[in-house]
Motif scaffolding. Structure first.
Motif, mmCIF file in Angstrom:
data_model
loop_
_atom_site.group_PDB
_atom_site.id
_atom_site.type_symbol
_atom_site.label_atom_id
_atom_site.label_comp_id
_atom_site.label_asym_id
_atom_site.label_seq_id
_atom_site.Cartn_x
_atom_site.Cartn_y
_atom_site.Cartn_z
ATOM 1 N N PHE A 95 0.798 -1.224 0.000
ATOM 2 C CA PHE A 95 0.000 0.000 0.000
ATOM 3 C C PHE A 95 0.830 1.273 0.000
ATOM 4 C CE2 PHE A 95 0.281 1.281 4.471
ATOM 5 C CZ PHE A 95 0.530 0.103 5.138
ATOM 6 N N LYS A 96 2.089 1.153 -0.411
ATOM 7 C CA LYS A 96 2.935 2.314 -0.677
ATOM 8 C C LYS A 96 2.818 3.372 0.426
ATOM 9 C CE LYS A 96 2.488 1.614 -5.655
ATOM 10 N NZ LYS A 96 2.034 2.167 -6.942
ATOM 11 N N PRO A 97 3.258 3.008 1.633
ATOM 12 C CA PRO A 97 3.052 3.918 2.768
ATOM 13 C C PRO A 97 3.906 5.170 2.748
ATOM 14 C CG PRO A 97 4.354 2.022 3.433
ATOM 15 C CD PRO A 97 3.911 1.755 2.027
ATOM 16 N N THR A 98 4.656 5.399 1.656
ATOM 17 C CA THR A 98 5.400 6.655 1.546
ATOM 18 C C THR A 98 4.551 7.753 0.923
ATOM 19 O OG1 THR A 98 6.288 5.999 -0.614
ATOM 20 C CG2 THR A 98 7.603 5.448 1.326
ATOM 21 N N GLU A 99 3.388 7.399 0.347
ATOM 22 C CA GLU A 99 2.574 8.377 -0.366
ATOM 23 C C GLU A 99 1.691 9.165 0.600
ATOM 24 O OE1 GLU A 99 0.471 6.778 -3.658
ATOM 25 O OE2 GLU A 99 2.245 5.863 -4.568
ATOM 26 N N GLU A 100 1.842 10.468 0.596
ATOM 27 C CA GLU A 100 1.134 11.351 1.518
ATOM 28 C C GLU A 100 -0.380 11.232 1.382
ATOM 29 O OE1 GLU A 100 0.438 13.848 4.491
ATOM 30 O OE2 GLU A 100 2.503 13.486 3.856
ATOM 31 N N THR A 101 -0.875 11.030 0.151
ATOM 32 C CA THR A 101 -2.322 11.011 -0.072
ATOM 33 C C THR A 101 -3.014 9.881 0.676
ATOM 34 O OG1 THR A 101 -1.945 9.727 -2.098
ATOM 35 C CG2 THR A 101 -2.179 12.114 -2.325
ATOM 36 N N HIS A 102 -2.302 8.780 0.955
ATOM 37 C CA HIS A 102 -2.910 7.659 1.662
ATOM 38 C C HIS A 102 -3.173 7.983 3.133
ATOM 39 C CE1 HIS A 102 -1.264 4.475 -1.387
ATOM 40 N NE2 HIS A 102 -2.075 5.355 -1.925
ATOM 41 N N PHE A 103 -2.552 9.025 3.647
ATOM 42 C CA PHE A 103 -2.619 9.315 5.076
ATOM 43 C C PHE A 103 -3.195 10.699 5.359
ATOM 44 C CE2 PHE A 103 0.719 6.278 4.221
ATOM 45 C CZ PHE A 103 0.486 5.291 5.156
ATOM 46 N N LYS A 104 -3.897 11.236 4.382
ATOM 47 C CA LYS A 104 -4.405 12.604 4.484
ATOM 48 C C LYS A 104 -5.234 12.820 5.739
ATOM 49 C CE LYS A 104 -7.004 16.012 1.761
ATOM 50 N NZ LYS A 104 -7.705 16.242 0.466
ATOM 51 N N TYR A 105 -6.086 11.850 6.093
ATOM 52 C CA TYR A 105 -6.990 12.018 7.228
ATOM 53 C C TYR A 105 -6.589 11.171 8.437
ATOM 54 C CZ TYR A 105 -10.015 14.313 3.824
ATOM 55 O OH TYR A 105 -10.525 15.163 2.876
ATOM 56 N N LEU A 106 -5.407 10.581 8.401
ATOM 57 C CA LEU A 106 -4.965 9.709 9.484
ATOM 58 C C LEU A 106 -3.948 10.410 10.369
ATOM 59 C CD1 LEU A 106 -4.567 6.373 7.475
ATOM 60 C CD2 LEU A 106 -6.507 7.107 8.879
ATOM 61 N N GLY A 107 -3.861 9.940 11.605
ATOM 62 C CA GLY A 107 -2.951 10.548 12.559
ATOM 63 C C GLY A 107 -1.543 10.002 12.483
ATOM 64 N N TYR A 108 -1.255 9.151 11.515
ATOM 65 C CA TYR A 108 0.071 8.565 11.352
ATOM 66 C C TYR A 108 0.441 8.542 9.875
ATOM 67 C CZ TYR A 108 -2.912 4.547 10.298
ATOM 68 O OH TYR A 108 -3.881 3.728 9.776
ATOM 69 N N GLY A 109 1.720 8.208 9.614
ATOM 70 C CA GLY A 109 2.199 8.126 8.243
ATOM 71 C C GLY A 109 2.386 9.506 7.612
ATOM 72 N N PRO A 110 3.002 9.545 6.420
ATOM 73 C CA PRO A 110 3.557 8.396 5.689
ATOM 74 C C PRO A 110 4.850 7.878 6.317
ATOM 75 C CG PRO A 110 4.057 10.431 4.541
ATOM 76 C CD PRO A 110 3.169 10.807 5.695
ATOM 77 N N PHE A 111 5.312 6.732 5.840
ATOM 78 C CA PHE A 111 6.500 6.085 6.377
ATOM 79 C C PHE A 111 7.600 6.095 5.315
ATOM 80 C CE2 PHE A 111 2.703 4.118 8.205
ATOM 81 C CZ PHE A 111 2.896 4.411 9.545
ATOM 82 N N LYS A 112 8.733 6.657 5.654
ATOM 83 C CA LYS A 112 9.816 6.811 4.683
ATOM 84 C C LYS A 112 10.560 5.511 4.429
ATOM 85 C CE LYS A 112 10.536 11.678 5.852
ATOM 86 N NZ LYS A 112 11.500 12.691 6.373
ATOM 87 N N THR A 113 10.585 4.626 5.435
ATOM 88 C CA THR A 113 11.320 3.367 5.303
ATOM 89 C C THR A 113 10.490 2.229 5.873
ATOM 90 O OG1 THR A 113 12.400 3.517 7.466
ATOM 91 C CG2 THR A 113 13.502 4.612 5.599
ATOM 92 N N VAL A 114 10.852 1.003 5.513
ATOM 93 C CA VAL A 114 10.152 -0.159 6.045
ATOM 94 C C VAL A 114 10.392 -0.285 7.547
ATOM 95 C CG1 VAL A 114 12.024 -1.803 5.595
ATOM 96 C CG2 VAL A 114 9.641 -2.603 5.643
#
Length: 225
Positions: free
Chosen positions: A54-73
Protein backbone atom coordinates in the motif's frame (compact mmCIF):
# COMPACT_ATOMS: atom_id res chain seq x y z
CA UNK A 1 -45.52 13.56 42.40
CA UNK A 2 -42.03 12.50 41.47
CA UNK A 3 -41.58 11.48 37.86
CA UNK A 4 -40.40 7.90 37.22
CA UNK A 5 -36.75 7.62 36.28
CA UNK A 6 -36.07 6.07 32.88
CA UNK A 7 -33.05 3.78 32.77
CA UNK A 8 -31.65 1.30 30.26
CA UNK A 9 -32.99 -2.18 29.53
CA UNK A 10 -31.80 -5.05 31.70
CA UNK A 11 -29.23 -7.26 29.95
CA UNK A 12 -30.06 -10.77 31.08
CA UNK A 13 -27.23 -13.07 32.22
CA UNK A 14 -24.53 -10.67 31.05
CA UNK A 15 -20.92 -11.73 31.46
CA UNK A 16 -17.76 -10.11 30.06
CA UNK A 17 -16.97 -11.14 26.48
CA UNK A 18 -13.79 -13.07 25.60
CA UNK A 19 -10.79 -11.21 24.24
CA UNK A 20 -10.41 -11.76 20.47
CA UNK A 21 -7.15 -13.66 20.97
CA UNK A 22 -8.23 -15.75 23.95
CA UNK A 23 -8.86 -18.70 21.61
CA UNK A 24 -5.84 -19.75 19.46
CA UNK A 25 -8.26 -20.86 16.72
CA UNK A 26 -9.02 -17.18 16.10
CA UNK A 27 -5.41 -16.29 15.30
CA UNK A 28 -6.05 -17.35 11.68
CA UNK A 29 -9.44 -16.61 10.10
CA UNK A 30 -10.18 -18.15 6.71
CA UNK A 31 -12.81 -16.41 4.61
CA UNK A 32 -14.29 -16.90 1.16
CA UNK A 33 -11.95 -14.49 -0.63
CA UNK A 34 -9.14 -13.79 1.84
CA UNK A 35 -7.43 -14.96 5.01
CA UNK A 36 -6.66 -12.99 8.17
CA UNK A 37 -3.67 -13.78 10.35
CA UNK A 38 -2.54 -12.07 13.53
CA UNK A 39 0.07 -9.47 12.58
CA UNK A 40 3.15 -8.80 14.68
CA UNK A 41 6.13 -6.53 14.11
CA UNK A 42 8.47 -9.54 14.31
CA UNK A 43 7.26 -11.02 11.01
CA UNK A 44 9.67 -9.27 8.63
CA UNK A 45 8.36 -10.99 5.49
CA UNK A 46 4.77 -9.85 6.08
CA UNK A 47 5.89 -6.36 7.13
CA UNK A 48 7.80 -6.00 3.84
CA UNK A 49 4.84 -7.29 1.81
CA UNK A 50 2.52 -4.78 3.48
CA UNK A 51 4.99 -1.96 2.97
CA UNK A 52 5.21 -2.80 -0.72
CA UNK A 53 1.45 -3.32 -1.08
CA UNK A 54 0.00 0.00 0.00
CA UNK A 55 2.93 2.31 -0.68
CA UNK A 56 3.05 3.92 2.77
CA UNK A 57 5.40 6.66 1.55
CA UNK A 58 2.57 8.38 -0.37
CA UNK A 59 1.13 11.35 1.52
CA UNK A 60 -2.32 11.01 -0.07
CA UNK A 61 -2.91 7.66 1.66
CA UNK A 62 -2.62 9.32 5.08
CA UNK A 63 -4.40 12.60 4.48
CA UNK A 64 -6.99 12.02 7.23
CA UNK A 65 -4.96 9.71 9.48
CA UNK A 66 -2.95 10.55 12.56
CA UNK A 67 0.07 8.57 11.35
CA UNK A 68 2.20 8.13 8.24
CA UNK A 69 3.56 8.40 5.69
CA UNK A 70 6.50 6.09 6.38
CA UNK A 71 9.82 6.81 4.68
CA UNK A 72 11.32 3.37 5.30
CA UNK A 73 10.15 -0.16 6.04
CA UNK A 74 11.83 0.10 9.47
CA UNK A 75 9.71 3.16 10.26
CA UNK A 76 6.60 1.21 9.26
CA UNK A 77 7.73 -1.75 11.37
CA UNK A 78 8.12 0.55 14.38
CA UNK A 79 4.57 1.81 13.80
CA UNK A 80 3.24 -1.77 13.89
CA UNK A 81 5.24 -2.40 17.05
CA UNK A 82 3.71 0.65 18.74
CA UNK A 83 0.21 -0.47 17.70
CA UNK A 84 0.83 -3.71 19.59
CA UNK A 85 1.51 -1.86 22.87
CA UNK A 86 0.36 -2.42 25.52
CA UNK A 87 -0.25 -6.08 24.79
CA UNK A 88 -3.92 -6.90 24.27
CA UNK A 89 -5.23 -3.36 23.86
CA UNK A 90 -5.10 -3.62 20.05
CA UNK A 91 -5.28 -6.71 17.85
CA UNK A 92 -3.86 -6.48 14.33
CA UNK A 93 -4.66 -8.88 11.49
CA UNK A 94 -2.81 -9.01 8.18
CA UNK A 95 -5.08 -9.60 5.17
CA UNK A 96 -3.84 -12.25 2.74
CA UNK A 97 -5.03 -12.83 -0.82
CA UNK A 98 -3.39 -15.76 -2.62
CA UNK A 99 -0.89 -16.01 0.26
CA UNK A 100 0.28 -12.41 -0.23
CA UNK A 101 -0.24 -9.78 2.48
CA UNK A 102 -2.20 -6.92 0.91
CA UNK A 103 -3.41 -4.93 3.94
CA UNK A 104 -4.25 -5.04 7.62
CA UNK A 105 -7.15 -4.32 9.96
CA UNK A 106 -7.27 -3.65 13.67
CA UNK A 107 -9.46 -4.30 16.67
CA UNK A 108 -9.05 -1.40 19.09
CA UNK A 109 -10.67 0.09 22.18
CA UNK A 110 -11.60 -3.45 23.20
CA UNK A 111 -13.91 -3.52 26.23
CA UNK A 112 -14.52 -7.09 27.37
CA UNK A 113 -16.50 -5.77 30.34
CA UNK A 114 -19.03 -3.90 28.20
CA UNK A 115 -18.86 -6.03 25.05
CA UNK A 116 -17.82 -3.21 22.72
CA UNK A 117 -15.05 -3.05 20.15
CA UNK A 118 -13.94 -0.71 17.38
CA UNK A 119 -13.85 -1.82 13.78
CA UNK A 120 -12.56 -5.28 12.94
CA UNK A 121 -14.09 -8.47 11.57
CA UNK A 122 -17.78 -7.78 12.14
CA UNK A 123 -18.95 -11.38 11.70
CA UNK A 124 -16.44 -12.68 14.24
CA UNK A 125 -17.19 -9.86 16.66
CA UNK A 126 -20.91 -10.64 16.93
CA UNK A 127 -21.12 -14.31 16.01
CA UNK A 128 -18.16 -15.77 17.89
CA UNK A 129 -17.35 -13.42 20.75
CA UNK A 130 -20.84 -12.14 21.47
CA UNK A 131 -19.89 -8.45 21.47
CA UNK A 132 -22.86 -6.07 21.45
CA UNK A 133 -21.52 -3.11 19.51
CA UNK A 134 -18.96 -2.42 16.78
CA UNK A 135 -17.81 1.15 16.11
CA UNK A 136 -16.49 2.79 12.95
CA UNK A 137 -14.86 6.17 13.55
CA UNK A 138 -13.14 8.45 11.08
CA UNK A 139 -12.08 12.01 10.44
CA UNK A 140 -15.35 13.87 9.86
CA UNK A 141 -13.89 15.35 6.65
CA UNK A 142 -13.05 11.93 5.21
CA UNK A 143 -16.06 11.45 2.95
CA UNK A 144 -14.78 8.20 1.42
CA UNK A 145 -14.64 6.61 4.87
CA UNK A 146 -18.08 7.94 5.79
CA UNK A 147 -19.62 6.55 2.58
CA UNK A 148 -17.91 3.19 3.16
CA UNK A 149 -19.29 2.99 6.71
CA UNK A 150 -22.86 3.46 5.47
CA UNK A 151 -22.34 1.01 2.62
CA UNK A 152 -21.21 -1.63 5.12
CA UNK A 153 -24.36 -1.11 7.20
CA UNK A 154 -23.07 1.19 9.92
CA UNK A 155 -25.39 3.96 11.09
CA UNK A 156 -24.25 7.50 11.81
CA UNK A 157 -24.42 8.40 15.51
CA UNK A 158 -22.89 11.84 15.67
CA UNK A 159 -19.66 13.81 15.61
CA UNK A 160 -17.21 14.49 18.41
CA UNK A 161 -16.21 18.09 17.85
CA UNK A 162 -12.52 18.96 18.33
CA UNK A 163 -11.84 15.37 19.33
CA UNK A 164 -8.13 15.45 18.54
CA UNK A 165 -5.22 17.53 17.31
CA UNK A 166 -3.82 15.43 14.46
CA UNK A 167 -0.64 16.50 12.68
CA UNK A 168 -1.14 20.00 14.06
CA UNK A 169 -4.72 20.29 12.79
CA UNK A 170 -8.02 20.14 14.66
CA UNK A 171 -9.92 16.94 13.97
CA UNK A 172 -13.63 16.26 14.40
CA UNK A 173 -14.42 12.53 14.60
CA UNK A 174 -17.56 11.05 13.02
CA UNK A 175 -18.96 7.95 14.76
CA UNK A 176 -20.91 5.08 13.19
CA UNK A 177 -22.02 1.78 14.71
CA UNK A 178 -23.67 -1.60 14.22
CA UNK A 179 -25.21 -3.33 17.25
CA UNK A 180 -25.80 -7.03 17.71
CA UNK A 181 -29.53 -7.16 16.97
CA UNK A 182 -28.93 -5.42 13.61
CA UNK A 183 -26.21 -7.76 12.41
CA UNK A 184 -28.27 -10.71 11.11
CA UNK A 185 -29.93 -8.62 8.36
CA UNK A 186 -26.67 -6.87 7.46
CA UNK A 187 -24.90 -10.24 7.33
CA UNK A 188 -27.50 -11.51 4.84
CA UNK A 189 -26.81 -8.49 2.62
CA UNK A 190 -23.06 -9.22 2.71
CA UNK A 191 -23.71 -12.86 1.80
CA UNK A 192 -25.95 -11.81 -1.09
CA UNK A 193 -23.35 -9.35 -2.36
CA UNK A 194 -20.43 -11.80 -2.03
CA UNK A 195 -22.28 -14.63 -3.78
CA UNK A 196 -20.23 -15.63 -6.86
CA UNK A 197 -23.39 -15.26 -8.97
CA UNK A 198 -23.28 -11.52 -8.23
CA UNK A 199 -20.03 -11.13 -10.21
CA UNK A 200 -19.43 -11.36 -13.94
CA UNK A 201 -16.58 -13.24 -15.64
CA UNK A 202 -14.30 -10.23 -15.10
CA UNK A 203 -15.01 -10.13 -11.37
CA UNK A 204 -17.16 -7.00 -11.59
CA UNK A 205 -20.17 -6.78 -9.27
CA UNK A 206 -23.62 -6.94 -10.85
CA UNK A 207 -25.41 -5.31 -7.91
CA UNK A 208 -23.90 -3.11 -5.21
CA UNK A 209 -23.63 -3.70 -1.48
CA UNK A 210 -26.13 -1.55 0.39
CA UNK A 211 -25.85 -2.40 4.06
CA UNK A 212 -27.29 0.91 5.24
CA UNK A 213 -30.77 0.29 3.84
CA UNK A 214 -31.09 -3.20 5.32
CA UNK A 215 -30.08 -2.04 8.80
CA UNK A 216 -33.29 -1.99 10.92
CA UNK A 217 -32.15 1.28 12.51
CA UNK A 218 -32.16 2.94 9.09
CA UNK A 219 -35.88 2.23 8.75
CA UNK A 220 -36.61 3.53 12.25
CA UNK A 221 -34.84 6.80 11.44
CA UNK A 222 -36.56 7.09 8.05
CA UNK A 223 -40.02 6.31 9.43
CA UNK A 224 -39.71 8.87 12.23
CA UNK A 225 -38.43 11.69 10.02
Amino acid sequence: MAQPVTIGDIVENWTPRPHPLSNPQHHILQGQYCRLEVLTSTNDIVIQQLYDAFKPTEETHFKYLGYGPFKTVDEFKQFIYMKEQPSGSNVLYAIFVNDMAVGFITYLRISEEHGTIEIGSVNLTFGTFGYRRVVWSCNALNMKSRVAALRFGFQYEGTWMKAEVSKGRSRDTALFSIVDDEWSQIKEEFQRWLNPENFDINGQQLTKLNGAKVNPRHHKITDSS
